[in-house]
Design an enzyme around this catalytic site. Structure first.
Site, PDB file in Angstrom:
ATOM      1  N   ILE A 159      30.624 -51.418  17.335  1.00  0.00           N
ATOM      2  CA  ILE A 159      31.345 -51.806  16.114  1.00  0.00           C
ATOM      3  C   ILE A 159      32.833 -52.020  16.440  1.00  0.00           C
ATOM      4  O   ILE A 159      33.460 -52.966  15.957  1.00  0.00           O
ATOM      5  CB  ILE A 159      31.170 -50.744  14.992  1.00  0.00           C
ATOM      6  CG1 ILE A 159      29.691 -50.585  14.638  1.00  0.00           C
ATOM      7  CG2 ILE A 159      31.963 -51.134  13.734  1.00  0.00           C
ATOM      8  CD1 ILE A 159      29.380 -49.438  13.679  1.00  0.00           C
ATOM      9  N   ARG A 239      33.126 -41.222   9.867  1.00  0.00           N
ATOM     10  CA  ARG A 239      32.658 -40.095   9.060  1.00  0.00           C
ATOM     11  C   ARG A 239      33.891 -39.310   8.610  1.00  0.00           C
ATOM     12  O   ARG A 239      34.854 -39.162   9.382  1.00  0.00           O
ATOM     13  CB  ARG A 239      31.765 -39.161   9.883  1.00  0.00           C
ATOM     14  CG  ARG A 239      30.387 -39.690  10.209  1.00  0.00           C
ATOM     15  CD  ARG A 239      29.500 -39.796   8.951  1.00  0.00           C
ATOM     16  NE  ARG A 239      28.152 -40.272   9.271  1.00  0.00           N
ATOM     17  CZ  ARG A 239      27.795 -41.559   9.317  1.00  0.00           C
ATOM     18  NH1 ARG A 239      28.658 -42.513   9.053  1.00  0.00           N
ATOM     19  NH2 ARG A 239      26.550 -41.883   9.614  1.00  0.00           N
ATOM     20  N   GLU A 268      30.628 -36.150   0.420  1.00  0.00           N
ATOM     21  CA  GLU A 268      30.252 -37.375  -0.290  1.00  0.00           C
ATOM     22  C   GLU A 268      29.091 -37.091  -1.238  1.00  0.00           C
ATOM     23  O   GLU A 268      28.208 -36.312  -0.868  1.00  0.00           O
ATOM     24  CB  GLU A 268      29.850 -38.461   0.716  1.00  0.00           C
ATOM     25  CG  GLU A 268      31.031 -38.897   1.570  1.00  0.00           C
ATOM     26  CD  GLU A 268      30.679 -39.986   2.589  1.00  0.00           C
ATOM     27  OE1 GLU A 268      29.516 -40.422   2.638  1.00  0.00           O
ATOM     28  OE2 GLU A 268      31.578 -40.373   3.338  1.00  0.00           O
ATOM     29  N   HIS A 287      31.549 -45.384   0.970  1.00  0.00           N
ATOM     30  CA  HIS A 287      30.722 -45.446   2.187  1.00  0.00           C
ATOM     31  C   HIS A 287      29.811 -46.688   2.187  1.00  0.00           C
ATOM     32  O   HIS A 287      28.589 -46.573   2.157  1.00  0.00           O
ATOM     33  CB  HIS A 287      29.895 -44.152   2.326  1.00  0.00           C
ATOM     34  CG  HIS A 287      29.467 -43.890   3.750  1.00  0.00           C
ATOM     35  ND1 HIS A 287      29.306 -42.636   4.263  1.00  0.00           N
ATOM     36  CD2 HIS A 287      29.155 -44.738   4.778  1.00  0.00           C
ATOM     37  CE1 HIS A 287      28.925 -42.712   5.530  1.00  0.00           C
ATOM     38  NE2 HIS A 287      28.830 -43.985   5.867  1.00  0.00           N
TER      39      HIS A 287
END
Ligand code: GLV
Length: 328
Positions: A159, A239, A268, A287
């Site tokens: 990523i 995260r 979350e 998220h």
């Protein structure tokens, strides 16, 4: 012979799980947006050969102890910090994830969040909606430039590399920090490897893409934020646990950094009254890194394929604990 049972912890499109139904009994949680309670998850796991889980499901030693038939857990995410992989490996349970298929979509979101934070895009849209636009003024909602600035990517995996590719169109200087050197990123994208502290000192945008592990928990602490430029913008699409949120809030309040774009939080879903969510220099998302229709479809399909491969005694495409597959 009884068909193996696969328990799916969220309601997913029937069409995508059909291939599983050909060889397995499929039990699917009834809700798309409400988690299955842990006690029910454990109960379901007792009979299951496979679980298709999401990142908010806690998959731990206690669950494994009560799941004697379990062979595979396919997590609908590239991250797997919700799973005790060591405990799974001891029991020869294969853990699968969804790498690669989400890299482009997550990199798009990371860059979008960077732009939204630096150029104050969310504030600007709300400003017009709230009928506050009364006149033109030279510094009305003026943000910070992105082009020709320095991006510091912490965690240069797939990523990170994909994000770096996007920044070249903005003529950005790319710094990165990673456990190991990424020669591809250096040679193709001209990214420069830096020690962590050096990256923090030099980057205009610090983007966190490193997975949450025991080593990276609270990597971004008081010292890290103090090392950044006062004009720096911090972006987290990894995260929440990688960040000491109290330290981030303190740094924002003290003007030690200029802003933050957060797609992830330690807890979350985060509450709207969380001081980071309410902070005027923070843009928060729920998220949604890999949340495009196309990519979520690919991720679900990959999870289904991973489980099918295990049921057919084949090596799955995306395994986290490959050592389990080595035949003695
Ligand atoms: C999302 O956060 C993922 O790990 O895929």
């Amino acid at each position: 012979m009884d068909k193996p049972l696969i328990f799916i912890t969220r309601k997913l499109p029937e069409k995508l799980i059909e291939p599983l139904k050909e060889i397995a009994e499929v039990d699917m949680w009834h809700s798309e947006d409400k988690s299955v309670p842990y006690s029910i998850l454990v109960e379901k796991a007792e009979r299951a050969t496979g679980l298709l889980t999401v990142l908010s499901d806690q998959i731990d030693e206690n669950l494994f102890q009560q799941a004697p038939h379990l062979k595979v857990v396919a997590n609908l995410a590239v991250g797997f910090d919700n799973i005790d992989v060591e405990a799974a490996t001891k029991r020869k349970i294969v853990i699968c994830n969804t790498p690669d298929v989400l890299s482009d979509t997550t990199a798009d979101l990371a860059f979008g969040l960077l732009m939204a934070t630096a150029r104050r895009l969310i504030e600007a849209a709300q400003y017009v909606k709230a009928n506050q636009w009364n006149s033109w003024s030279p510094y009305l909602l003026a943000g910070r430039d992105i082009h020709h600035k320095t991006i510091g990517i912490v965690g240069m995996g797939k990523i990170g590399e994909t994000l770096a590719k996007r920044t070249t169109g903005f003529d950005m200087n790319i710094l990165y920090h990673n456990r190991s050197r990424n020669i591809q990123a250096e040679e193709v994208l001209h990214a420069t490897y830096c020690e962590f502290e050096e990256l923090l000192r030099k980057a205009d945008f610090v983007v966190c893409l490193t997975p949450l592990t025991d080593e990276t928990k609270h990597l971004f602490n008081e010292r890290a934020f103090q090392a950044m430029k006062e004009t720096a913008i911090f972006i987290n699409v990894s995260r929440g646990g990688v960040v000491d949120e109290e330290a981030l809030l303190k740094a924002l309040n003290a003007g030690e950094i200029a802003g933050a774009g957060l797609d992830v939080f330690a807890e979350e879903p985060v509450n709207a009254d969380h001081p980071l969510v309410q902070h005027p220099h923070v843009v928060s998302f729920p998220h949604i890194g890999s949340a495009s229709i196309e990519t979520r479809t690919k991720m679900i399909t990959l999870c289904v394929e991973n489980i099918l491969d295990i049921l057919h005694n084949k090596e799955p495409k995306a395994v986290v604990n490959g050592e389990v597959l080595i035949k003695e």
